[in-house]
Design a protein around this motif. Structure first.
Motif, PDB file in Angstrom:
ATOM      1  N   GLU A   4      36.893  36.478  34.949  1.00  0.00           N
ATOM      2  CA  GLU A   4      37.578  37.681  35.407  1.00  0.00           C
ATOM      3  C   GLU A   4      36.535  38.673  35.926  1.00  0.00           C
ATOM      4  N   LEU A   5      36.967  39.606  36.743  1.00  0.00           N
ATOM      5  CA  LEU A   5      36.065  40.602  37.315  1.00  0.00           C
ATOM      6  C   LEU A   5      35.323  41.379  36.226  1.00  0.00           C
ATOM      7  N   GLN A   6      36.026  41.798  35.179  1.00  0.00           N
ATOM      8  CA  GLN A   6      35.395  42.574  34.110  1.00  0.00           C
ATOM      9  C   GLN A   6      34.372  41.725  33.348  1.00  0.00           C
ATOM     10  N   GLN A   7      34.631  40.429  33.194  1.00  0.00           N
ATOM     11  CA  GLN A   7      33.666  39.539  32.549  1.00  0.00           C
ATOM     12  C   GLN A   7      32.402  39.421  33.405  1.00  0.00           C
ATOM     13  N   LYS A   8      32.578  39.339  34.715  1.00  0.00           N
ATOM     14  CA  LYS A   8      31.423  39.253  35.621  1.00  0.00           C
ATOM     15  C   LYS A   8      30.569  40.512  35.537  1.00  0.00           C
ATOM     16  N   LYS A   9      31.214  41.660  35.509  1.00  0.00           N
ATOM     17  CA  LYS A   9      30.475  42.918  35.428  1.00  0.00           C
ATOM     18  C   LYS A   9      29.705  43.018  34.115  1.00  0.00           C
ATOM     19  N   THR A  10      30.342  42.607  33.028  1.00  0.00           N
ATOM     20  CA  THR A  10      29.686  42.649  31.722  1.00  0.00           C
ATOM     21  C   THR A  10      28.510  41.684  31.696  1.00  0.00           C
ATOM     22  N   LEU A  11      28.679  40.500  32.260  1.00  0.00           N
ATOM     23  CA  LEU A  11      27.604  39.511  32.300  1.00  0.00           C
ATOM     24  C   LEU A  11      26.419  40.026  33.126  1.00  0.00           C
ATOM     25  N   LEU A  12      26.698  40.669  34.240  1.00  0.00           N
ATOM     26  CA  LEU A  12      25.624  41.259  35.050  1.00  0.00           C
ATOM     27  C   LEU A  12      24.855  42.315  34.261  1.00  0.00           C
ATOM     28  N   ALA A  13      25.567  43.120  33.501  1.00  0.00           N
ATOM     29  CA  ALA A  13      24.902  44.152  32.692  1.00  0.00           C
ATOM     30  C   ALA A  13      24.020  43.508  31.625  1.00  0.00           C
ATOM     31  N   ARG A  27      29.703  52.037  29.404  1.00  0.00           N
ATOM     32  CA  ARG A  27      29.694  51.632  30.812  1.00  0.00           C
ATOM     33  C   ARG A  27      31.060  51.181  31.312  1.00  0.00           C
ATOM     34  N   PHE A  28      31.773  50.401  30.487  1.00  0.00           N
ATOM     35  CA  PHE A  28      32.991  49.732  30.951  1.00  0.00           C
ATOM     36  C   PHE A  28      34.246  50.099  30.187  1.00  0.00           C
ATOM     37  N   GLY A  29      34.160  51.003  29.254  1.00  0.00           N
ATOM     38  CA  GLY A  29      35.307  51.313  28.409  1.00  0.00           C
ATOM     39  C   GLY A  29      35.429  50.256  27.321  1.00  0.00           C
ATOM     40  N   ARG A  30      36.463  50.343  26.551  1.00  0.00           N
ATOM     41  CA  ARG A  30      36.641  49.395  25.444  1.00  0.00           C
ATOM     42  C   ARG A  30      36.984  47.993  25.945  1.00  0.00           C
ATOM     43  N   ASP A  31      37.268  47.846  27.219  1.00  0.00           N
ATOM     44  CA  ASP A  31      37.637  46.552  27.804  1.00  0.00           C
ATOM     45  C   ASP A  31      36.413  45.864  28.402  1.00  0.00           C
ATOM     46  N   HIS A  32      35.296  45.830  27.669  1.00  0.00           N
ATOM     47  CA  HIS A  32      34.045  45.314  28.229  1.00  0.00           C
ATOM     48  C   HIS A  32      33.915  43.797  28.197  1.00  0.00           C
ATOM     49  N   LYS A  33      34.769  43.067  27.519  1.00  0.00           N
ATOM     50  CA  LYS A  33      34.802  41.592  27.513  1.00  0.00           C
ATOM     51  C   LYS A  33      33.602  40.933  26.851  1.00  0.00           C
ATOM     52  N   GLY A  34      32.833  41.660  26.066  1.00  0.00           N
ATOM     53  CA  GLY A  34      31.693  41.059  25.379  1.00  0.00           C
ATOM     54  C   GLY A  34      32.112  39.933  24.451  1.00  0.00           C
ATOM     55  N   ALA A  35      33.179  40.151  23.688  1.00  0.00           N
ATOM     56  CA  ALA A  35      33.642  39.132  22.736  1.00  0.00           C
ATOM     57  C   ALA A  35      34.106  37.866  23.454  1.00  0.00           C
ATOM     58  N   SER A  36      34.776  38.025  24.601  1.00  0.00           N
ATOM     59  CA  SER A  36      35.233  36.833  25.327  1.00  0.00           C
ATOM     60  C   SER A  36      34.055  36.038  25.890  1.00  0.00           C
ATOM     61  N   LEU A  37      32.975  36.728  26.257  1.00  0.00           N
ATOM     62  CA  LEU A  37      31.780  36.029  26.739  1.00  0.00           C
ATOM     63  C   LEU A  37      31.112  35.251  25.612  1.00  0.00           C
ATOM     64  N   ILE A  68      30.708  39.324  42.551  1.00  0.00           N
ATOM     65  CA  ILE A  68      31.750  40.319  42.320  1.00  0.00           C
ATOM     66  C   ILE A  68      32.473  40.672  43.607  1.00  0.00           C
ATOM     67  N   TYR A  69      31.740  40.952  44.651  1.00  0.00           N
ATOM     68  CA  TYR A  69      32.376  41.472  45.854  1.00  0.00           C
ATOM     69  C   TYR A  69      33.087  40.405  46.672  1.00  0.00           C
ATOM     70  N   ALA A  70      32.736  39.150  46.515  1.00  0.00           N
ATOM     71  CA  ALA A  70      33.432  38.085  47.231  1.00  0.00           C
ATOM     72  C   ALA A  70      34.892  38.039  46.797  1.00  0.00           C
ATOM     73  N   GLN A  71      35.159  38.412  45.554  1.00  0.00           N
ATOM     74  CA  GLN A  71      36.515  38.426  45.046  1.00  0.00           C
ATOM     75  C   GLN A  71      37.365  39.458  45.787  1.00  0.00           C
ATOM     76  N   LYS A  72      36.737  40.473  46.338  1.00  0.00           N
ATOM     77  CA  LYS A  72      37.464  41.517  47.053  1.00  0.00           C
ATOM     78  C   LYS A  72      37.594  41.203  48.545  1.00  0.00           C
ATOM     79  N   GLY A  73      37.234  39.989  48.954  1.00  0.00           N
ATOM     80  CA  GLY A  73      37.412  39.587  50.330  1.00  0.00           C
ATOM     81  C   GLY A  73      36.268  39.931  51.257  1.00  0.00           C
ATOM     82  N   ARG A  74      35.135  40.321  50.706  1.00  0.00           N
ATOM     83  CA  ARG A  74      33.982  40.624  51.546  1.00  0.00           C
ATOM     84  C   ARG A  74      33.239  39.340  51.880  1.00  0.00           C
TER      85      ARG A  74
END
Length: 88
Positions: A4-13, A27-37, A68-74
């Motif tokens: 997911e996008l939020q998982q990618k952002k957390t992994l980059l951090a 950085r990401f709010g309580r929805d940082h996805k650390g536990a899912s990683l 990350i940005y490829a997901q947005k169609g760039r």
């Protein structure tokens, strides 16, 4: 591995270095996805509060531009970016 996008952002951090739960939440709010990683084996808990990227996480960590940005169609590559600029 599809993330997911939020998982990618957390992994980059985490690629920049270990971060505590509080730092990720800041950085990401309580929805940082650390536990899912951690569940996916992409990160691990260094102690009770600190997340750290694993070797598998580094392998699956997207580059900032492509992942990350490829997901947005760039455009996904420099070649595609140049083609996009010359043929809008």
């Amino acid at each position: 591995m599809k993330l997911e996008l939020q998982q990618k952002k957390t992994l980059l951090a985490l690629r920049a270095g270990p971060l505590s739960r509080e730092q990720l939440a800041e950085r990401f709010g309580r929805d940082h996805k650390g536990a899912s990683l951690v569940k996916l084996g992409l990160a691990r808990m260094r102690d009770e509060i600190t997340f750290e990227i694993t070797a598998l996480g580094r392998e699956n960590c997207p580059s900032r531009r492509i992942g990350i940005y490829a997901q947005k169609g760039r455009p996904k590559s420099n070649k595609e970016r140049n083609e996009h600029a010359t043929n809008p």
